[in-house]
Design an enzyme around this catalytic site. Structure first.
Site, PDB file in Angstrom:
ATOM      1  N   HIS A 139     -11.007  10.546   6.775  1.00 19.49           N
ATOM      2  CA  HIS A 139     -10.844   9.099   6.917  1.00 19.49           C
ATOM      3  C   HIS A 139     -10.404   8.662   8.312  1.00 19.49           C
ATOM      4  O   HIS A 139     -10.921   7.694   8.851  1.00 19.49           O
ATOM      5  CB  HIS A 139      -9.819   8.622   5.886  1.00 19.49           C
ATOM      6  N   HIS A 175      -8.546  10.599   3.208  1.00 19.54           N
ATOM      7  CA  HIS A 175      -8.187   9.539   2.260  1.00 19.54           C
ATOM      8  C   HIS A 175      -8.335  10.090   0.845  1.00 19.54           C
ATOM      9  O   HIS A 175      -9.345  10.726   0.528  1.00 19.54           O
ATOM     10  CB  HIS A 175      -9.101   8.320   2.449  1.00 19.54           C
ATOM     11  N   ARG A 201      -0.777   8.802   1.806  1.00 20.28           N
ATOM     12  CA  ARG A 201      -2.107   9.314   1.459  1.00 20.28           C
ATOM     13  C   ARG A 201      -2.259  10.822   1.643  1.00 20.28           C
ATOM     14  O   ARG A 201      -3.020  11.453   0.900  1.00 20.28           O
ATOM     15  CB  ARG A 201      -3.211   8.540   2.169  1.00 20.28           C
ATOM     16  N   ARG A 223      -0.876   8.819   9.307  1.00 16.86           N
ATOM     17  CA  ARG A 223      -0.776   7.376   9.511  1.00 16.86           C
ATOM     18  C   ARG A 223      -0.348   6.662   8.233  1.00 16.86           C
ATOM     19  O   ARG A 223      -0.882   6.916   7.151  1.00 16.86           O
ATOM     20  CB  ARG A 223      -2.137   6.838   9.939  1.00 16.86           C
ATOM     21  N   GLU A 258       0.859  -1.187   0.000  1.00 15.12           N
ATOM     22  CA  GLU A 258       0.000   0.000   0.000  1.00 15.12           C
ATOM     23  C   GLU A 258       0.889   1.228   0.000  1.00 15.12           C
ATOM     24  O   GLU A 258       2.100   1.122   0.261  1.00 15.12           O
ATOM     25  CB  GLU A 258      -0.928   0.001   1.207  1.00 15.12           C
TER      26      GLU A 258
HETATM   27  C1  LIG Z   1     -13.544   2.476   5.398  1.00 17.25           C
HETATM   28  C2  LIG Z   1     -12.356   2.258   6.281  1.00 17.25           C
HETATM   29  C3  LIG Z   1     -11.300   1.462   5.854  1.00 17.25           C
HETATM   30  C4  LIG Z   1     -10.187   1.251   6.690  1.00 17.25           C
HETATM   31  N1  LIG Z   1      -9.186   0.401   6.268  1.00 17.25           N
HETATM   32  C5  LIG Z   1      -8.181   0.118   7.128  1.00 17.25           C
HETATM   33  C6  LIG Z   1      -7.205  -0.861   6.789  1.00 17.25           C
HETATM   34  O1  LIG Z   1      -7.271  -1.481   5.746  1.00 17.25           O
HETATM   35  N2  LIG Z   1      -6.199  -1.089   7.681  1.00 17.25           N
HETATM   36  C7  LIG Z   1      -6.106  -0.430   8.868  1.00 17.25           C
HETATM   37  O2  LIG Z   1      -5.166  -0.684   9.639  1.00 17.25           O
HETATM   38  N3  LIG Z   1      -7.031   0.488   9.213  1.00 17.25           N
HETATM   39  C8  LIG Z   1      -8.067   0.764   8.384  1.00 17.25           C
HETATM   40  N4  LIG Z   1      -9.006   1.667   8.757  1.00 17.25           N
HETATM   41  C9  LIG Z   1      -8.915   2.308  10.072  1.00 17.25           C
HETATM   42  C10 LIG Z   1      -9.296   1.302  11.144  1.00 17.25           C
HETATM   43  O3  LIG Z   1     -10.382   0.523  10.707  1.00 17.25           O
HETATM   44  C11 LIG Z   1      -9.696   1.992  12.448  1.00 17.25           C
HETATM   45  O4  LIG Z   1      -8.776   2.964  12.792  1.00 17.25           O
HETATM   46  C12 LIG Z   1      -9.737   0.999  13.587  1.00 17.25           C
HETATM   47  O5  LIG Z   1     -10.473  -0.126  13.207  1.00 17.25           O
HETATM   48  C13 LIG Z   1     -10.348   1.635  14.817  1.00 17.25           C
HETATM   49  O6  LIG Z   1     -10.649   0.624  15.736  1.00 17.25           O
HETATM   50  P1  LIG Z   1     -11.188   1.011  17.166  1.00 17.25           P
HETATM   51  O7  LIG Z   1     -11.396  -0.270  17.879  1.00 17.25           O
HETATM   52  O8  LIG Z   1     -10.304   2.021  17.764  1.00 17.25           O
HETATM   53  O9  LIG Z   1     -12.590   1.752  16.895  1.00 17.25           O
HETATM   54  P2  LIG Z   1     -13.887   1.290  16.103  1.00 17.25           P
HETATM   55  O10 LIG Z   1     -13.638   0.066  15.337  1.00 17.25           O
HETATM   56  O11 LIG Z   1     -14.406   2.450  15.361  1.00 17.25           O
HETATM   57  O12 LIG Z   1     -14.916   0.948  17.270  1.00 17.25           O
HETATM   58  C14 LIG Z   1     -15.505   1.954  18.044  1.00 17.25           C
HETATM   59  C15 LIG Z   1     -16.502   1.344  18.995  1.00 17.25           C
HETATM   60  O13 LIG Z   1     -16.840   2.297  19.999  1.00 17.25           O
HETATM   61  C16 LIG Z   1     -18.242   2.265  20.224  1.00 17.25           C
HETATM   62  N5  LIG Z   1     -18.652   3.556  20.798  1.00 17.25           N
HETATM   63  C17 LIG Z   1     -18.354   4.806  20.366  1.00 17.25           C
HETATM   64  N6  LIG Z   1     -18.902   5.722  21.176  1.00 17.25           N
HETATM   65  C18 LIG Z   1     -19.555   5.056  22.147  1.00 17.25           C
HETATM   66  C19 LIG Z   1     -20.346   5.437  23.271  1.00 17.25           C
HETATM   67  N7  LIG Z   1     -20.583   6.714  23.575  1.00 17.25           N
HETATM   68  N8  LIG Z   1     -20.882   4.470  24.062  1.00 17.25           N
HETATM   69  C20 LIG Z   1     -20.684   3.147  23.766  1.00 17.25           C
HETATM   70  N9  LIG Z   1     -19.954   2.736  22.714  1.00 17.25           N
HETATM   71  C21 LIG Z   1     -19.398   3.665  21.912  1.00 17.25           C
HETATM   72  C22 LIG Z   1     -18.819   1.968  18.864  1.00 17.25           C
HETATM   73  O14 LIG Z   1     -20.149   1.502  18.978  1.00 17.25           O
HETATM   74  C23 LIG Z   1     -17.823   0.919  18.368  1.00 17.25           C
HETATM   75  O15 LIG Z   1     -18.184  -0.340  18.876  1.00 17.25           O
HETATM   76  C24 LIG Z   1     -10.126   1.887   7.940  1.00 17.25           C
HETATM   77  C25 LIG Z   1     -11.184   2.696   8.367  1.00 17.25           C
HETATM   78  C26 LIG Z   1     -12.299   2.879   7.561  1.00 17.25           C
HETATM   79  C27 LIG Z   1     -13.417   3.745   8.051  1.00 17.25           C
END
Ligand SMILES: Cc1cc2nc3c(=O)[nH]c(=O)nc-3n(C[C@H](O)[C@H](O)[C@H](O)COP(=O)(O)OP(=O)(O)OC[C@H]3O[C@@H](n4cnc5c(N)ncnc54)[C@H](O)[C@@H]3O)c2cc1C
Length: 489
Positions: A339, A232, A278, A374, A119
């Site tokens: 993004h 992005h 990016r 990132r 990538e």
């Molecule tokens: C379209 C897309 C493609 C991506 N592709 C990649 C990739 O290929 N590789 C990579 O490394 N990263 C990628 N990323 C980034 C990566 O997916 C995220 O940075 C990472 O998954 C974040 O994980 P997290 O567990 O921190 O949060 P999230 O996975 O966003 O989870 C957040 C959680 O918090 C909960 N929550 C939020 N507020 C509250 C509240 N007030 N009360 C209770 N629950 C709450 C939500 O319900 C959810 O369950 C991508 C992101 C997107 C949007």
């Protein structure tokens, strides 16, 4: 789950069921009671949408930790925390391999070896993936593993509306429909994800309103580098708020980026062409759009053929087809959109925030690994490594000299009030889109900050009904305010 079924207190509350929250939960022993909350259904998160995969060094013949570290530092403009980067890169492979033990299937070649893709910004092929639906595969399998844990209670559609510090822990006010409760915990891990919904167009789903960052800020935790926002370069250029992402891996596998004249143009801006990091590609698109006075841009991967594209990018193929674009025959219309967030709740190497017993992991945290920008596919890795480290540190505290939160009396919650004025969130988004998009508009930042501050004061001081609308608007206004305050210095 009915909130009345929950206990009064837990050892740990995890806010969020993305990769950071799920993997943290998997790293507690059975003796530690955990409550995991998801604002919507447990599979809905940024994590589930990840396409490209997870970056990590598994092939030490052709790759090395030093190469991965250097690529991360180059992408981050050398504003990264080097200790955090080293921890990420050196410990990451072990965590990725552990996800395989929980059932995650990454694509393999005919000999059974993991296939690694390239990538933007990576000097080596090191991204393991599950087709182009890597995040969904990881979330599905880790959710199944967490659901089997006897010490973890999952509660969907349960939003934390506010949180306070109390002696030896936290008091979280939670809401499920119109049911409210206060739940107490000795520790809290905020794993609440990103802030995408502060923008008009984003790749993030509707849960991404920065709630965890707002909760930490309200409790007095340090918030760092919130103005380090990633755009992005190649989101599908459609009319929806949630823009469908055309993964960097599509350029990694050879797609060309074209301007409105259907000409490649990246050589005008960067010698790495389509594979520049990016932020560079996003800025190049905006500069090219200004040069030509036209916002039409395209990705061209037609030459790879239908059979290959359907197999390698089934999600993107189907997603584009839904919008009337057959990527084996048509150009894909793309434009930058919000993004990812590099900054967030400041943490140390153990995911500890500046407040005792409060941890943050994943996208809501600022570990410093990403610097100003990132490197692609480093964020799932960060969620794994620092989610685990948060759990390990809490277990160390519990095993040392530790006082648990005592059974507490719940107080009555006053949640009644006026509905949120229509258009509040739209106004916040429009201000951010104008003032702080790919190339910030210096002239609009100061005025934007002033308007956001007024909205925030109205939300804080008015007597509004406590519901999802209000809480999310409060989070968005708080996030926008901190970003613009930082940018206005
Ligand atoms: C379209 C897309 C493609 C991506 N592709 C990649 C990739 O290929 N590789 C990579 O490394 N990263 C990628 N990323 C980034 C990566 O997916 C995220 O940075 C990472 O998954 C974040 O994980 P997290 O567990 O921190 O949060 P999230 O996975 O966003 O989870 C957040 C959680 O918090 C909960 N929550 C939020 N507020 C509250 C509240 N007030 N009360 C209770 N629950 C709450 C939500 O319900 C959810 O369950 C991508 C992101 C997107 C949007």
């Amino acid at each position: 789950m009915k909130l009345s079924k929950l206990k009064n207190s837990y050892d740990v509350i995890i806010v969020g069921s993305g990769i950071a929250g799920l993997y943290a939960a998997l790293n507690f022993p059975e003796s530690v009671s955990v409550l995991m909350l998801s604002k919507q259904e447990r599979h809905i998160s940024n994590s589930s949408l990840a396409q490209g995969g997870v970056a990590c060094v598994l092939d030490t013949e052709n790759d090395s930790f030093d190469f991965h570290i250097e690529d991360t530092l180059i992408a981050g403009g050398r504003k990264n925390d080097i200790d955090a980067v080293r921890t990420l890169v050196e410990e990451g492979p072990r965590d990725v391999l552990r996800t395989i033990e929980y059932g995650v299937e990454y694509d393999r070649d005919e000999a059974g070896e993991l296939i690694k893709t390239l990538e933007g910004g990576h000097s080596k092929r090191r991204i393991v993936h599950h087709k182009d639906t890597s995040g969904k595969e990881m979330v599905d399998k880790l959710v199944m593993a967490v659901e089997k844990l006897p010490n973890v209670t999952l509660s969907d559609e349960t939003m934390v509306t506010s949180m306070q510090r109390i002696t030896n822990g936290f008091k979280a006010t939670i809401m499920h429909g119109d049911e409210f409760r206060q739940i107490f915990s000795s520790f809290c891990i905020l794993a609440s994800g990103g802030i995408g919904r502060v923008y008009k167009y984003t790749t993030n789903p509707s849960v991404a309103t920065g709630d965890g960052i707002r909760l930490a800020y309200e409790m007095g935790a340090s918030i760092k580098n919130l103005s380090y926002v990633q755009f992005h370069p190649t989101a599908f250029n459609g009319a929806n708020r949630e823009q469908f992402l055309i993964s960097e891996a599509v350029r990694g596998e050879g797609a060309y980026l074209l301007n409105c004249n259907k000409e490649r143009f990246m050589d005008r801006y960067d010698e790495r062409l389509e594979l520049a990091p990016r932020d560079v590609v996003s800025r190049s698109i905006i500069m090219e759009s200004r040069r030509l006075g036209n916002n039409s841009f395209y990705l061209d991967i037609r030459y790879k053929g239908e059979e290959y594209l359907k197999k390698r990018f089934p999600g993107i193929y189907a997603g584009c087809l839904k919008q009337g674009v057959d990527i084996s025959k048509d150009l894909i219309p793309v434009f930058p959109c919000h993004h990812y967030l590099m900054g967030g709740i400041e943490t140390d190497l153990n995911a500890k925030t500046t407040l005792p017993r409060l941890y943050a992991a994943g996208e809501c945290a600022c570990t410093g690994v990403h610097g100003k920008n990132r490197l692609a596919s480093n964020s799932l890795l960060e969620a794994l490594v620092f989610g685990r480290r948060a759990a390990e540190d809490i277990v160390r505290c519990i095993n040392a000299n530790f006082y648990a939160v005592k059974e507490q009396k719940e107080e009555a919650i006053d949640y009644k009030g006026a509905p949120l004025p229509k258009g509040t969130r739209t106004e916040i988004r429009e201000i951010m889109q104008k003032a702080y998009f790919v190339i910030p508009d210096e002239g609009a930042i100061h005025e934007g900050k002033r308007r956001i501050e007024a909205i925030l004061n109205r939300l804080r001081n008015g007597k509004f009904a406590v519901n999802v609308d209000y809480c999310e608007a409060l989070s968005l206004a708080t996030i926008a305010y901190i970003i613009l305050r930082e940018a206005d210095r």
